[in-house]
Design a protein around this motif. Sequence first.
Motif: not given
Length: 439
Positions: A288-292
């Motif tokens: 999730v953090y990587g995509q955001i």
Amino acid sequence: MSGSGTTAARSLPGDPPGGARAVAVWGIGVAVYFVAVTYRTSLGVAGLDAADRFHINASALSTFSILQLLVYAGMQIPVGLLVDRLGAKKVLAIGVVLYTIGQFGFAFSESYAMALGSRAMLGCGDAMTFISVLRLGARWFPARRGPLVAQLAALVGMAGNLISTLVLARLLHSLGWTATFAGSAAGGVVVLVLLLLFLKDHPEGFAPAPAPATHTGAAFIRRQIADAWREPGTRLGMWIHFTTQFPAMFFLLLWGLPFLVEAQGLSRATAGTLLTLIVLANMAVGLVYGQIIARHHAARLPLALGTVGVTAALWATTLFWPGPHAPMALLVVLCLVLGACGPASMIGFDFARPANPPERQGTASGIVNMGGFMASMSTLLAVGVLLDATGDDYSVAFSSVFVLEALGFSQILRLRRRAVHRERERQAVSRVEAVHVPA
């Protein structure tokens, strides 16, 4: 999408193409890191067994992980310089040899001194893996993929932690100390063969420019380190890594199982399940953090600071819960939030990466990576000493977490504006250069 996010999503001149070949080669490097994390965290499920095997107290037990992290942290800048100079393949090969020997040595250790030496060698080899994997990602994938590729590498590394909590813990109690650790060391031999046969530093046609003859010697090394440190983005990245990583790291490396069993009254099986929950949450949050961050670079600081704040609040609630034990629901939520600490620490690299030119990426990454491990090492030492001094009062011992979180939080606030301003300046220069690149 913010302006900075738009710039991040745009391919840069000379970007490598990525693709299936890039995934395959990078995957070998990530496999090396996966094995390193398995070895690094194996003591986390064997802490109580190690105390019995070597007849040691809490302070001596914490010395295992402290020494390992001391070596790891101390090696980060030298390893960054080596990666910049020699490339990822050679440094990874050295790392695999060292950590495999260290794991074999730990398997056959009969004395505390021999076990310490083995963990130190393991830490030295482990130190050479993650920065090398970051370099592989930068050489094989377009720059816009950088945040996601780094988070995915960390996610696979956490799967190594999962092997420790799910597999090694069970093997330890069925096969015994020597068979378990010696058997796990075979993984290092396998990834070494794959690395030597198939890994390449960069795609064809994307070799970095040869380093000038002046890029050697002590003067160059000092200048390389000084130039990387001078960038506010490098220092901000280090403090983000320092503040976010250690609350989960010291818990998983050593003190989580004793805390859950001795202070919270859980069985080893239940405690192991909660440790596994941290790892699973880490993997999910990392995606999730990587995509955001790949889409919205402006989200980097809010994510990092929010993770720090929520982690501190849950630690305080758990440690000072009225009554002998915190409720299981609270422990579950704590472990879920601790799972966000690793992905949040990766945000530090997302500040250092655009702040430094390609020839300084390894050095800058080494400085950032040193932050979290210094904090983890300090916490491991503080907890061990305070447990011995207070008669195993975990509430007092674990309160040392708040001191380091406050220090790191204040440094992040101090550096954030300078780092963002400097990054915007660099992005403006990159846009101008991209316009003037010949077709």
